[in-house]
Design an enzyme around this catalytic site. Sequence first.
Site: not given
Length: 357
Positions: A142, A192, A224, A248, A252
Amino acid sequence: MNYKIALIRGDGIGPEVVEQAVLVMKAIGKKFGHTFTYEEILMGGCATDQVGKSYPDGTAERCKACDAVLLGAVGGPKWEGLSAQQRPEAALLAIRRDLGLYANLRPATLRPALTDACPLKKETAEKGIDLMMVRELTGGIYFGKRDRYDTQDRGVECTDLMAYSEKEIERIGRRAFELARLRRHKVASVDKANVLETSRLWRSVMHRLAEEYPDVAYSDVLVDNCAMQLVRDPGQFDVLVTENMFGDILSDEASMVTGSIGLLPSASIGDSAPGLYEPIHGSAPDIAGQDKANPIATILSVAMMFRYSFQLPDEATAIEAAVDGVLGEGWRTADMARMGESVVGTCQMGKLICQKL
Ligand code: NAD
């Protein structure tokens, strides 16, 4: 003890939910012998309306002069036409940057009285969910360099750079291990590493830290797999630590398994400046000014403030117990209510929690 708190009431339901949190702090002050003074800070769409800027000059300095910051929510349709820099949400990024808030703490806790609201299988919900997502907030993709350019044969091409330094990883990792020591002594680090070089560095730094905290059980989880485990068996997690973009998305996902968005608090903290505490929801313009907003996320943000900024765990636990007590008696705001349950407004919910305290 006196604590000075910057209050950013903001827009939409922000002022309504912050008001209830202030009443809860008053009740805590009375019960435990603390006093609270408030610095009212204008930020968001209301600041654009009053002084022409969503992030008025001096906002960060005024916050830094306080022990902690409590924020309601900012933004709303009224300001959506403004440029990205002028929009109220830009003020949120600016304050996080100016206060050096690199760690975002988002608990996902299924309150015992609300197991029915959990969208997962009954037996999964009944095992309980109480995890803390620790997300790196100021690095990664980001904030990396972006590029957009034309190619001769493939049309437009874009890149977003994900970069992490050992220093950035170590400071967020330490936060996670220290937090685990206040909880159930378990850290799962999400990466990852089977694909990304930043993740391989992330993993090696986390492994080094894990040796420094032998009392904390450590594990690696691929992102994942983590997304799957959060819906299969979220009860297995205590502290989850991860980089900005993975955090992020996963935070959620984790919040959804606990029922209403109106219940979840958050904290953003750095090394020295005051921490910033806020509900995870936005300004909910569709219900603003109607006494319908659930104030619990903001009230539980105050509990986080007591626990993490003021080192007052008993006061934090008292707030959480009062919330559970009121929910246990069946009181609900409209967002949480099912058929036959007693629906109360924002003010009444705040009052019930104060009475419980
Ligand atoms: P939102 O969280 O404001 O609302 C989503 C839905 O959840 C709405 O139906 C709303 O009524 C409901 N809801 C949210 N909080 C609730 C509460 N406490 N009690 C009961 N119901 C609640 O998200 P949105 O609609 O996407 O965004 C609205 C505005 O808020 C936008 O301008 C957005 O940019 C801003 N926003 C601000 C923050 C922040 O200040 N940190 C965070 C997210 C969104």
